[in-house]
Design a protein around this motif. Structure first.
Motif, mmCIF file in Angstrom:
data_model
loop_
_atom_site.group_PDB
_atom_site.id
_atom_site.type_symbol
_atom_site.label_atom_id
_atom_site.label_comp_id
_atom_site.label_asym_id
_atom_site.label_seq_id
_atom_site.Cartn_x
_atom_site.Cartn_y
_atom_site.Cartn_z
ATOM 1 N N UNK A 1 0.820 -1.213 0.000
ATOM 2 C CA UNK A 1 0.000 0.000 0.000
ATOM 3 C C UNK A 1 0.852 1.261 0.000
ATOM 4 N N UNK A 2 2.087 1.171 0.480
ATOM 5 C CA UNK A 2 2.987 2.327 0.503
ATOM 6 C C UNK A 2 3.434 2.734 -0.893
ATOM 7 N N UNK A 3 3.196 1.861 -1.882
ATOM 8 C CA UNK A 3 3.659 2.132 -3.241
ATOM 9 C C UNK A 3 2.512 2.416 -4.196
ATOM 10 N N UNK A 4 1.323 2.682 -3.650
ATOM 11 C CA UNK A 4 0.197 3.023 -4.518
ATOM 12 C C UNK A 4 0.447 4.381 -5.169
ATOM 13 N N UNK A 5 -0.287 4.654 -6.216
ATOM 14 C CA UNK A 5 -0.032 5.856 -7.001
ATOM 15 C C UNK A 5 -0.032 7.148 -6.184
ATOM 16 N N UNK A 6 -1.001 7.367 -5.265
ATOM 17 C CA UNK A 6 -0.986 8.637 -4.524
ATOM 18 C C UNK A 6 0.234 8.804 -3.619
ATOM 19 N N UNK A 7 0.887 7.696 -3.258
ATOM 20 C CA UNK A 7 2.016 7.773 -2.328
ATOM 21 C C UNK A 7 3.358 7.551 -3.000
ATOM 22 N N UNK A 8 3.373 7.400 -4.322
ATOM 23 C CA UNK A 8 4.596 6.932 -4.986
ATOM 24 C C UNK A 8 5.760 7.923 -4.876
ATOM 25 N N UNK A 9 5.475 9.195 -4.616
ATOM 26 C CA UNK A 9 6.554 10.175 -4.460
ATOM 27 C C UNK A 9 6.856 10.486 -2.998
ATOM 28 N N UNK A 10 6.263 9.715 -2.094
ATOM 29 C CA UNK A 10 6.489 9.933 -0.670
ATOM 30 C C UNK A 10 7.475 8.905 -0.137
ATOM 31 N N UNK A 11 8.387 9.349 0.709
ATOM 32 C CA UNK A 11 9.348 8.450 1.337
ATOM 33 C C UNK A 11 9.006 8.311 2.815
ATOM 34 N N UNK A 12 8.878 7.075 3.266
ATOM 35 C CA UNK A 12 8.559 6.822 4.662
ATOM 36 C C UNK A 12 9.685 6.032 5.325
ATOM 37 N N UNK A 13 9.883 6.310 6.604
ATOM 38 C CA UNK A 13 10.862 5.576 7.389
ATOM 39 C C UNK A 13 10.159 4.457 8.159
ATOM 40 N N UNK A 14 10.849 3.331 8.302
ATOM 41 C CA UNK A 14 10.248 2.144 8.904
ATOM 42 C C UNK A 14 11.218 1.527 9.900
ATOM 43 N N UNK A 15 10.691 1.186 11.079
ATOM 44 C CA UNK A 15 11.410 0.356 12.048
ATOM 45 C C UNK A 15 10.650 -0.969 12.119
ATOM 46 N N UNK A 16 11.222 -2.011 11.570
ATOM 47 C CA UNK A 16 10.556 -3.310 11.476
ATOM 48 C C UNK A 16 10.558 -4.005 12.844
ATOM 49 N N UNK A 17 9.824 -5.121 12.977
ATOM 50 C CA UNK A 17 9.910 -5.893 14.218
ATOM 51 C C UNK A 17 11.345 -6.292 14.566
ATOM 52 N N UNK A 18 12.147 -6.635 13.577
ATOM 53 C CA UNK A 18 13.546 -6.979 13.845
ATOM 54 C C UNK A 18 14.321 -5.774 14.380
ATOM 55 N N UNK A 19 14.005 -4.581 13.864
ATOM 56 C CA UNK A 19 14.726 -3.369 14.268
ATOM 57 C C UNK A 19 14.509 -3.010 15.729
ATOM 58 N N UNK A 20 13.371 -3.383 16.285
ATOM 59 C CA UNK A 20 13.055 -2.975 17.664
ATOM 60 C C UNK A 20 13.141 -4.134 18.653
ATOM 61 N N UNK A 21 13.519 -5.309 18.176
ATOM 62 C CA UNK A 21 13.490 -6.497 19.043
ATOM 63 C C UNK A 21 14.473 -6.394 20.205
ATOM 64 N N UNK A 22 15.664 -5.884 19.951
ATOM 65 C CA UNK A 22 16.703 -5.850 20.988
ATOM 66 C C UNK A 22 16.726 -4.544 21.763
ATOM 67 N N UNK A 23 16.489 -3.442 21.081
ATOM 68 C CA UNK A 23 16.502 -2.136 21.755
ATOM 69 C C UNK A 23 15.679 -1.139 20.947
ATOM 70 N N UNK A 24 15.563 0.077 21.481
ATOM 71 C CA UNK A 24 14.723 1.110 20.855
ATOM 72 C C UNK A 24 15.534 2.129 20.080
#
Length: 302
Positions: free
Chosen positions: A169-192
């Protein structure tokens, strides 16, 4: 990191139409009952309980959802709080309170979208509004919902935390020029650290937190739509990796120790055991109707 003199409004919004799941009414009320008591102002948004929904302009229950969003806005304006706690209900309950907070603080906010899903769909791709709400907050989607957001969030204000499903859904046409940052479950598993570093790089005056309970691992927390007892074993094998309760607690505590949290929304509490117990009690002698044989459906498919 909070000023004790600030006014915090607790808003109970047992909205269910956005995902077309009536048990969210029970789920929201249970959340409110379970949450620590508050001495601050409290409001409950009136929610229509008529289960006969229609798809309108591509959105299931569009008119009633708009009405409820505007009711929430009116109750918030009545108090004009410094901080808002929202207990829902589906994810659409965040439209009015988060729009209010971003306007109140002149866009100097960061929005942590703690959710397994991005909620940036549009009516052309998905008919249920609970999956649209962040798109609306970004100024995308149905014009009347977007009009309820006087100061849309910018993509750089948003960090997805725990995101691990429906990411297309992040790559649908209305959002295709928007960049979002993501912290995945793996990214937060050990620390914040990834979340804290992202916040430190932006230095917002206020942080707003959307916490969809489906970010939690259904093997540990089963009060989720996906944890239907009839299909639970199957879904355990199919479900994408999610986060533990202690992981999310730690992340949100770490954020609150370092930054000023002005909004917290908790959504999509689907209490299967309580819901099934409620159905049972309705059919027992002295309590309910002993001639009642049917069990209420938990959702409707359009």
């Amino acid at each position: 990191m909070t000023n004790k003199e600030d006014k915090t409004l607790r808003l109970l919004m047992p909205q269910w139409q956005g995902g077309n799941n009536p048990p969210y009414v029970l789920g929201a009320h249970l959340l409110n009952w379970l949450a620590p008591k508050t001495n601050g102002p409290f409001e409950e948004v009136p929610v229509d309980l008529d289960v006969c929904l229609e798809k309108e302009q591509g959105i299931v229950g569009r008119s009633v959802l708009l009405k409820q969003a505007r009711s929430a806005k009116s109750l918030i304006q009545k108090h004009r709080p410094d901080r808002v706690i929202v207990l829902g209900g589906d994810c659409g309950v965040e439209l009015a309170p988060f729009a209010y907070l971003n306007e109140k603080y002149d866009g100097d906010t960061a929005l942590l979208w703690v959710d397994l899903h991005p909620d940036v769909s549009i009516p052309e791709d998905w008919p249920n509004h609970h999956a649209h709400v962040l798109a609306n907050l970004l100024g995308i989607g149905d014009k009347e919902f977007v009009a309820e957001v006087p100061r849309p969030f910018k993509p750089e204000q948003v960090l997805f935390v725990g995101l691990n499903d429906m990411m297309e859904a992040l790559h649908s046409k209305p959002l295709q020029n928007m960049k979002f940052d993501i912290a995945t479950p793996d990214d937060i598993e050990e620390d914040s650290s990834k979340v804290l570093q992202w916040l430190d790089s932006r230095k917002p005056s206020k942080v707003i937190v959307h916490f969809d309970l489906d970010v939690l691992d259904l093997r540990e927390f089963r009060s989720l739509l996906i944890a239907n007892p009839d299909t639970y074993d199957e879904m355990v094998g199919k479900a994408p990796k999610a986060s533990s309760i202690e992981t999310i607690i730690r992340v949100l505590q770490d954020v609150a120790k370092a930054h000023d949290v002005a909004g917290l929304g908790i959504t999509e509490h689907f209490p299967w055991d309580a819901y099934n117990l409620q159905n049972m009690l309705q059919r027992l002698p002295l309590l309910g109707d002993i001639n009642k044989k049917d069990k209420a459906p938990f959702n409707w498919i359009f």
